[in-house]
Design an enzyme around this catalytic site. Structure first.
Site, PDB file in Angstrom:
ATOM      1  N   ARG A  93      30.910  25.556  37.056  1.00 56.44           N
ATOM      2  CA  ARG A  93      32.504  25.349  37.539  1.00 56.44           C
ATOM      3  C   ARG A  93      32.643  24.419  38.694  1.00 56.44           C
ATOM      4  O   ARG A  93      33.512  24.141  39.265  1.00 56.44           O
ATOM      5  CB  ARG A  93      33.087  26.740  37.957  1.00 56.44           C
ATOM      6  CG  ARG A  93      33.878  27.433  36.742  1.00 56.44           C
ATOM      7  CD  ARG A  93      34.117  28.571  37.352  1.00 56.44           C
ATOM      8  NE  ARG A  93      35.351  29.349  37.014  1.00 56.44           N
ATOM      9  CZ  ARG A  93      35.327  30.342  35.947  1.00 56.44           C
ATOM     10  NH1 ARG A  93      34.411  30.422  34.996  1.00 56.44           N
ATOM     11  NH2 ARG A  93      36.425  31.004  35.618  1.00 56.44           N
ATOM     12  N   ARG A 132      47.255  38.044  27.172  1.00 62.62           N
ATOM     13  CA  ARG A 132      45.921  38.288  26.986  1.00 62.62           C
ATOM     14  C   ARG A 132      45.260  39.634  27.089  1.00 62.62           C
ATOM     15  O   ARG A 132      45.826  40.404  28.182  1.00 62.62           O
ATOM     16  CB  ARG A 132      44.744  37.136  27.528  1.00 62.62           C
ATOM     17  CG  ARG A 132      43.427  37.333  27.318  1.00 62.62           C
ATOM     18  CD  ARG A 132      42.832  36.308  27.833  1.00 62.62           C
ATOM     19  NE  ARG A 132      42.540  36.365  29.014  1.00 62.62           N
ATOM     20  CZ  ARG A 132      41.788  35.279  29.809  1.00 62.62           C
ATOM     21  NH1 ARG A 132      40.982  34.375  29.206  1.00 62.62           N
ATOM     22  NH2 ARG A 132      41.314  35.583  31.022  1.00 62.62           N
ATOM     23  N   ARG A 163      42.769  42.255  31.610  1.00 58.13           N
ATOM     24  CA  ARG A 163      41.910  41.895  32.648  1.00 58.13           C
ATOM     25  C   ARG A 163      42.411  42.243  33.941  1.00 58.13           C
ATOM     26  O   ARG A 163      43.580  41.882  34.265  1.00 58.13           O
ATOM     27  CB  ARG A 163      41.227  40.651  32.495  1.00 58.13           C
ATOM     28  CG  ARG A 163      40.032  40.568  31.713  1.00 58.13           C
ATOM     29  CD  ARG A 163      39.385  39.173  31.392  1.00 58.13           C
ATOM     30  NE  ARG A 163      39.457  38.211  32.670  1.00 58.13           N
ATOM     31  CZ  ARG A 163      38.922  37.127  32.538  1.00 58.13           C
ATOM     32  NH1 ARG A 163      38.378  36.620  31.324  1.00 58.13           N
ATOM     33  NH2 ARG A 163      38.990  36.431  33.717  1.00 58.13           N
ATOM     34  N   ARG A 174      43.603  31.823  40.663  1.00 56.90           N
ATOM     35  CA  ARG A 174      42.473  31.137  39.716  1.00 56.90           C
ATOM     36  C   ARG A 174      42.798  29.609  39.127  1.00 56.90           C
ATOM     37  O   ARG A 174      41.946  28.817  39.261  1.00 56.90           O
ATOM     38  CB  ARG A 174      42.149  31.900  38.515  1.00 56.90           C
ATOM     39  CG  ARG A 174      41.587  33.302  38.759  1.00 56.90           C
ATOM     40  CD  ARG A 174      41.577  34.334  37.758  1.00 56.90           C
ATOM     41  NE  ARG A 174      41.070  33.959  36.674  1.00 56.90           N
ATOM     42  CZ  ARG A 174      41.222  34.753  35.582  1.00 56.90           C
ATOM     43  NH1 ARG A 174      42.718  35.490  35.316  1.00 56.90           N
ATOM     44  NH2 ARG A 174      40.908  34.160  34.363  1.00 56.90           N
TER      45      ARG A 174
HETATM   46  P1  AMP Z   1      36.279  33.967  33.652  1.00 52.75           P
HETATM   47  O1  AMP Z   1      36.236  34.736  32.675  1.00 52.75           O
HETATM   48  O2  AMP Z   1      35.388  32.562  33.286  1.00 52.75           O
HETATM   49  O3  AMP Z   1      37.617  33.482  33.863  1.00 52.75           O
HETATM   50  O4  AMP Z   1      35.650  34.417  35.122  1.00 52.75           O
HETATM   51  C1  AMP Z   1      36.319  35.322  35.874  1.00 52.75           C
HETATM   52  C2  AMP Z   1      35.879  35.160  37.379  1.00 52.75           C
HETATM   53  O5  AMP Z   1      34.193  35.147  37.382  1.00 52.75           O
HETATM   54  C3  AMP Z   1      36.049  33.951  38.080  1.00 52.75           C
HETATM   55  O6  AMP Z   1      37.421  33.831  38.364  1.00 52.75           O
HETATM   56  C4  AMP Z   1      35.302  33.845  39.354  1.00 52.75           C
HETATM   57  O7  AMP Z   1      35.559  34.664  40.350  1.00 52.75           O
HETATM   58  C5  AMP Z   1      33.827  34.444  38.484  1.00 52.75           C
HETATM   59  N1  AMP Z   1      33.083  33.495  37.700  1.00 52.75           N
HETATM   60  C6  AMP Z   1      32.960  33.090  36.617  1.00 52.75           C
HETATM   61  N2  AMP Z   1      32.043  32.167  36.465  1.00 52.75           N
HETATM   62  C7  AMP Z   1      31.805  31.457  37.464  1.00 52.75           C
HETATM   63  C8  AMP Z   1      30.968  30.204  37.782  1.00 52.75           C
HETATM   64  N3  AMP Z   1      30.572  29.490  36.888  1.00 52.75           N
HETATM   65  N4  AMP Z   1      30.914  30.273  39.560  1.00 52.75           N
HETATM   66  C9  AMP Z   1      31.514  30.990  40.213  1.00 52.75           C
HETATM   67  N5  AMP Z   1      32.304  32.013  39.868  1.00 52.75           N
HETATM   68  C10 AMP Z   1      32.216  32.574  38.449  1.00 52.75           C
END
Ligand code: AMP
Length: 237
Positions: A93, A132, A163, A174
């Protein structure tokens, strides 16, 4: 015939459909889908100090540190089921994460990643995220649009949940975080094996496109895609 390893990175905003495509590609290619968000949600359940820290960062919609997530990914990619490659959903990311991943793949003898960047209009994203729902048991993702008749998981009947970070405040945060980082990340990958994907189309149409793109540009990828198309046909997808 042993198929060559393939590493796929799914980029795009939250709610762009990365999780759905990761699951479909995983079934078709027989390689694991690795969601860093999912791994962190599991870690956040633990009562340890790290678990509590991760929980509070995620709830605020911010990113956890590069150092922490790089360590989590490095551990995961060294597991045996990643020898044939993997699908990365939600990682990298940031550019430092992308650089770390390049070094890691090189060290593990895995190939250059194929990058699919999902493009979806922001209004659509907010709408999708509000609808979702996820199965807390198996992690399957559903949309109240598509499955309006059921609030239970179609695989194991568990009651679906929203979630914690799909609430409007965290979603806005986000999306801001995504917008602040994605241009650099796209710049990092744009000149490599990179494909822009229209993520507004039905999931099955997108999967077919992704598998088609895996055919190009090398003979090794053609073998992967042929294998995947046969697996999908067999599964009736
Ligand atoms: P996601 O399910 O991919 O939307 O991720 C949920 C949350 O997990 C994000 O809002 C971040 O807080 C954390 N997160 C997931 N992947 C990463 C990453 N590659 N780098 C930093 N934080 C992450």
């Amino acid at each position: 015939m042993r198929k060559p390893p393939t590493v796929i990175i799914l980029l795009g905003p939250p709610g762009a459909g990365k999780g759905t495509q990761a699951a479909r590609l995983s079934a078709a290619l027989n390689i694991p889908a690795i969601s860093t968000g999912e791994m962190l949600r599991q870690a956040a359940k633990s009562k340890s100090e790290t678990g509590k820290l991760v929980q509070s960062i995620m709830a605020s919609g911010q990113l956890v540190s590069d150092e922490l997530i790089n360590r989590v990914v490095a551990d995961r990619l060294q597991q045996g089921d990643c020898q044939g490659g993997c699908i990365l959903d939600g990682y990298p990311r940031t550019v430092p994460q992308a650089r770390f991943l390049d070094t890691l793949l090189n060290r593990l003898g895995l190939p250059e990643p194929v990058v699919f960047n999902f493009d979806v209009a922001l209004e659509k994203i907010v709408h999708r995220l509000s609808r979702r729902r996820q199965c807390p048991k198996c992690g399957a993702i559903f949309s109240l649009n598509r499955n309006a008749e059921s609030l239970r998981c179609e695989y194991d009947e568990t009651l679906l949940l929203q979630r914690a970070d799909d609430n409007p405040v965290a979603v806005r945060r986000r999306l801001e975080v995504y917008q602040a980082t994605f241009a650099d990340l796209v710049g990092f990958y744009r000149t490599r094996n990179y494909h822009q994907i229209d993520g507004a189309r039905p999931p099955e149409v997108i999967s077919q496109e992704l598998l088609g793109l895996l055919v190009r540009p090398t003979p090794a990828r053609a073998a992967v895609a042929t294998y995947a198309a046969a697996a999908m046909a067999h599964a009736g997808a």
